[in-house]
Design an enzyme around this catalytic site. Structure first.
Site, PDB file in Angstrom:
ATOM      1  N   GLU A  65       0.816  -1.216   0.000  1.00 53.63           N
ATOM      2  CA  GLU A  65       0.000   0.000   0.000  1.00 53.63           C
ATOM      3  C   GLU A  65       0.847   1.263   0.000  1.00 53.63           C
ATOM      4  O   GLU A  65       0.596   2.174  -0.781  1.00 53.63           O
ATOM      5  CB  GLU A  65      -0.957   0.027   1.210  1.00 53.63           C
ATOM      6  CG  GLU A  65      -1.770   1.326   1.216  1.00 53.63           C
ATOM      7  CD  GLU A  65      -2.885   1.388   2.233  1.00 53.63           C
ATOM      8  OE1 GLU A  65      -2.889   0.584   3.179  1.00 53.63           O
ATOM      9  OE2 GLU A  65      -3.758   2.262   2.070  1.00 53.63           O
ATOM     10  N   ASP A  82      -1.111  -5.049   2.786  1.00 50.01           N
ATOM     11  CA  ASP A  82      -1.634  -3.863   3.464  1.00 50.01           C
ATOM     12  C   ASP A  82      -1.197  -3.983   4.924  1.00 50.01           C
ATOM     13  O   ASP A  82      -1.679  -4.846   5.654  1.00 50.01           O
ATOM     14  CB  ASP A  82      -3.162  -3.798   3.357  1.00 50.01           C
ATOM     15  CG  ASP A  82      -3.689  -2.441   3.795  1.00 50.01           C
ATOM     16  OD1 ASP A  82      -2.948  -1.723   4.495  1.00 50.01           O
ATOM     17  OD2 ASP A  82      -4.834  -2.100   3.446  1.00 50.01           O
ATOM     18  N   ILE A  84      -1.632  -2.045   7.548  1.00 50.24           N
ATOM     19  CA  ILE A  84      -2.772  -1.819   8.457  1.00 50.24           C
ATOM     20  C   ILE A  84      -3.984  -1.546   7.575  1.00 50.24           C
ATOM     21  O   ILE A  84      -4.107  -0.459   7.001  1.00 50.24           O
ATOM     22  CB  ILE A  84      -2.554  -0.622   9.414  1.00 50.24           C
ATOM     23  CG1 ILE A  84      -1.276  -0.798  10.239  1.00 50.24           C
ATOM     24  CG2 ILE A  84      -3.779  -0.471  10.330  1.00 50.24           C
ATOM     25  CD1 ILE A  84      -1.032   0.328  11.257  1.00 50.24           C
ATOM     26  N   ASP A  85      -4.851  -2.513   7.440  1.00 44.80           N
ATOM     27  CA  ASP A  85      -6.111  -2.250   6.750  1.00 44.80           C
ATOM     28  C   ASP A  85      -7.104  -1.830   7.826  1.00 44.80           C
ATOM     29  O   ASP A  85      -7.383  -2.583   8.761  1.00 44.80           O
ATOM     30  CB  ASP A  85      -6.610  -3.483   5.993  1.00 44.80           C
ATOM     31  CG  ASP A  85      -7.838  -3.110   5.198  1.00 44.80           C
ATOM     32  OD1 ASP A  85      -7.729  -2.183   4.363  1.00 44.80           O
ATOM     33  OD2 ASP A  85      -8.910  -3.680   5.437  1.00 44.80           O
ATOM     34  N   THR A  87      -6.833   1.820   8.656  1.00 41.98           N
ATOM     35  CA  THR A  87      -5.954   2.845   9.256  1.00 41.98           C
ATOM     36  C   THR A  87      -6.751   3.896  10.025  1.00 41.98           C
ATOM     37  O   THR A  87      -6.321   4.350  11.092  1.00 41.98           O
ATOM     38  CB  THR A  87      -5.120   3.525   8.146  1.00 41.98           C
ATOM     39  OG1 THR A  87      -4.348   2.514   7.495  1.00 41.98           O
ATOM     40  CG2 THR A  87      -4.183   4.573   8.708  1.00 41.98           C
ATOM     41  N   ASP A 210      -6.254  -4.233  -0.154  1.00 41.63           N
ATOM     42  CA  ASP A 210      -7.341  -4.405   0.823  1.00 41.63           C
ATOM     43  C   ASP A 210      -7.966  -5.805   0.714  1.00 41.63           C
ATOM     44  O   ASP A 210      -8.527  -6.309   1.691  1.00 41.63           O
ATOM     45  CB  ASP A 210      -8.477  -3.393   0.585  1.00 41.63           C
ATOM     46  CG  ASP A 210      -8.057  -1.949   0.724  1.00 41.63           C
ATOM     47  OD1 ASP A 210      -7.184  -1.665   1.551  1.00 41.63           O
ATOM     48  OD2 ASP A 210      -8.623  -1.089   0.009  1.00 41.63           O
TER      49      ASP A 210
HETATM   50  C1  LIP Z   1      -9.732   1.083   3.915  1.00 40.30           C
HETATM   51  C2  LIP Z   1     -10.663  -0.100   3.838  1.00 40.30           C
HETATM   52  C3  LIP Z   1     -12.046   0.342   4.248  1.00 40.30           C
HETATM   53  C4  LIP Z   1     -12.532   1.118   3.091  1.00 40.30           C
HETATM   54  C5  LIP Z   1     -11.657   2.330   2.880  1.00 40.30           C
HETATM   55  C6  LIP Z   1     -10.189   1.941   2.779  1.00 40.30           C
HETATM   56  P1  LIP Z   1      -7.152   1.431   4.588  1.00 40.30           P
HETATM   57  O1  LIP Z   1      -8.358   0.702   3.786  1.00 40.30           O
HETATM   58  O2  LIP Z   1     -10.292  -1.244   4.350  1.00 40.30           O
HETATM   59  O3  LIP Z   1     -12.957  -0.692   4.500  1.00 40.30           O
HETATM   60  O4  LIP Z   1     -13.884   1.428   3.217  1.00 40.30           O
HETATM   61  O5  LIP Z   1     -12.082   2.984   1.735  1.00 40.30           O
HETATM   62  O6  LIP Z   1      -9.839   1.363   1.559  1.00 40.30           O
HETATM   63  O7  LIP Z   1      -6.974   2.739   3.917  1.00 40.30           O
HETATM   64  O8  LIP Z   1      -7.566   1.577   5.992  1.00 40.30           O
HETATM   65  O9  LIP Z   1      -5.981   0.530   4.390  1.00 40.30           O
END
Ligand code: LIP
Length: 259
Positions: A65, A82, A84-85, A87, A210
């Site tokens: 990412e 990713d 931290i998915d 964030t 993601d």
């Molecule tokens: C996020 C996702 C979340 C989505 C956001 C974003 P991040 O990823 O997991 O569910 O709705 O648009 O993509 O930015 O926290 O890695």
């Protein structure tokens, strides 16, 4: 390939330890867009995972990412990371965030690992081997009535710039099912669908990192995963729906086409 799975699990758990040290502690937060953020913990966890891959599998390619594409032309494997998915959840002190590691072999997604550090939940799957949560086999929800189902969804960061922002779909879907959750992590929404906590999940505007790991885990848990329009799953299309076959088909009738 099993070696890749075992190391992916190890790297995800080790990155989880680093991330938890920063959780609900002071963070450096940068804006990547109007509402899209990155923290020093994302960067540190990603650097740790990439360094660990370089050490064990120096020939492998990586898509991450924060670092983008690191292409090794001669490699059969590509790690999609990713760190931290979720964030935004992490930065707010809300515990729904995960490390997500998917691995492609010769262009096909074959391994998925999603680790939720705060709950110590390790989801993983390898193509043909089933899907697991902390070593216990998991499978997709068997519900078939939409009105009894609970779905997850999310909204893209560019929601102000486009009408294709999932708001209309959300408004229709919430009247058709029992309820909807916006947990804020696509990786968690996918693995929670894989184990039947959610009965289904759809989202627009998501990125490959993601969903790469979640794809393998959902498939191995017996789920369907495809484009919202019914097209074949495409890691880069940004639009997916997942659940059991009947649920996906019933929800598609509600949310597609909607704009
Ligand atoms: C996020 C996702 C979340 C989505 C956001 C974003 P991040 O990823 O997991 O569910 O709705 O648009 O993509 O930015 O926290 O890695």
């Amino acid at each position: 390939m099993n070696k890749h799975l075992e190391y992916a699990k190890q790297f995800a758990k080790e990155a989880g330890v680093l991330i938890l040290k920063k959780f609900r502690n002071p963070l450096e937060i940068e804006k990547k867009g109007v509402v899209d953020i990155v923290t020093d913990a994302d960067k540190k966890a990603e650097a740790y995972i990439i360094g660990s891959i370089y050490h064990r599998f120096p020939q492998d390619s990586i898509l991450a990412e924060e670092s983008g594409e690191i292409d090794k032309k001669s490699s059969s494997y590509r790690w999609i990371i990713d760190p931290i998915d979720g964030t935004t959840n992490f930065a707010q002190g809300f515990s729904m965030f995960a490390v997500s590691i998917g691995i492609e072999y010769e262009g096909e997604l074959v391994i998925g690992v999603v680790y939720i550090p705060h709950l110590n939940e390790l989801f993983y799957a390898i193509k043909g081997g089933g899907a697991y949560l902390n070593d216990k086999k998991i499978s997709i929800s068997s519900k078939t009535d939409l009105i009894d189902s609970v779905w997850a969804t999310g909204f893209p960061y560019n929601k102000r710039e486009t009408n294709n922002n999932n708001l209309l779909e959300h408004n229709k879907a919430i009247l058709a099912c029992r309820d909807i959750r916006r947990a804020g992590s696509a990786a968690i929404d996918m693995v929670y669908t894989a184990c039947g906590i959610w009965d289904g999940y759809w989202e627009k505007g998501i990125k490959p990192w993601d969903i790469a790991a979640g794809y393998v885990i959902v498939k191995e848990a017996g789920g369907v995963i495809e484009g919202i329009d019914g097209s074949q799953f495409n890691l880069f299309s940004g639009e997916i729906i997942t659940g059991n076959r009947e649920m996906v088909s019933k929800m598609r009738d509600i949310i597609y086409p909607s704009i």
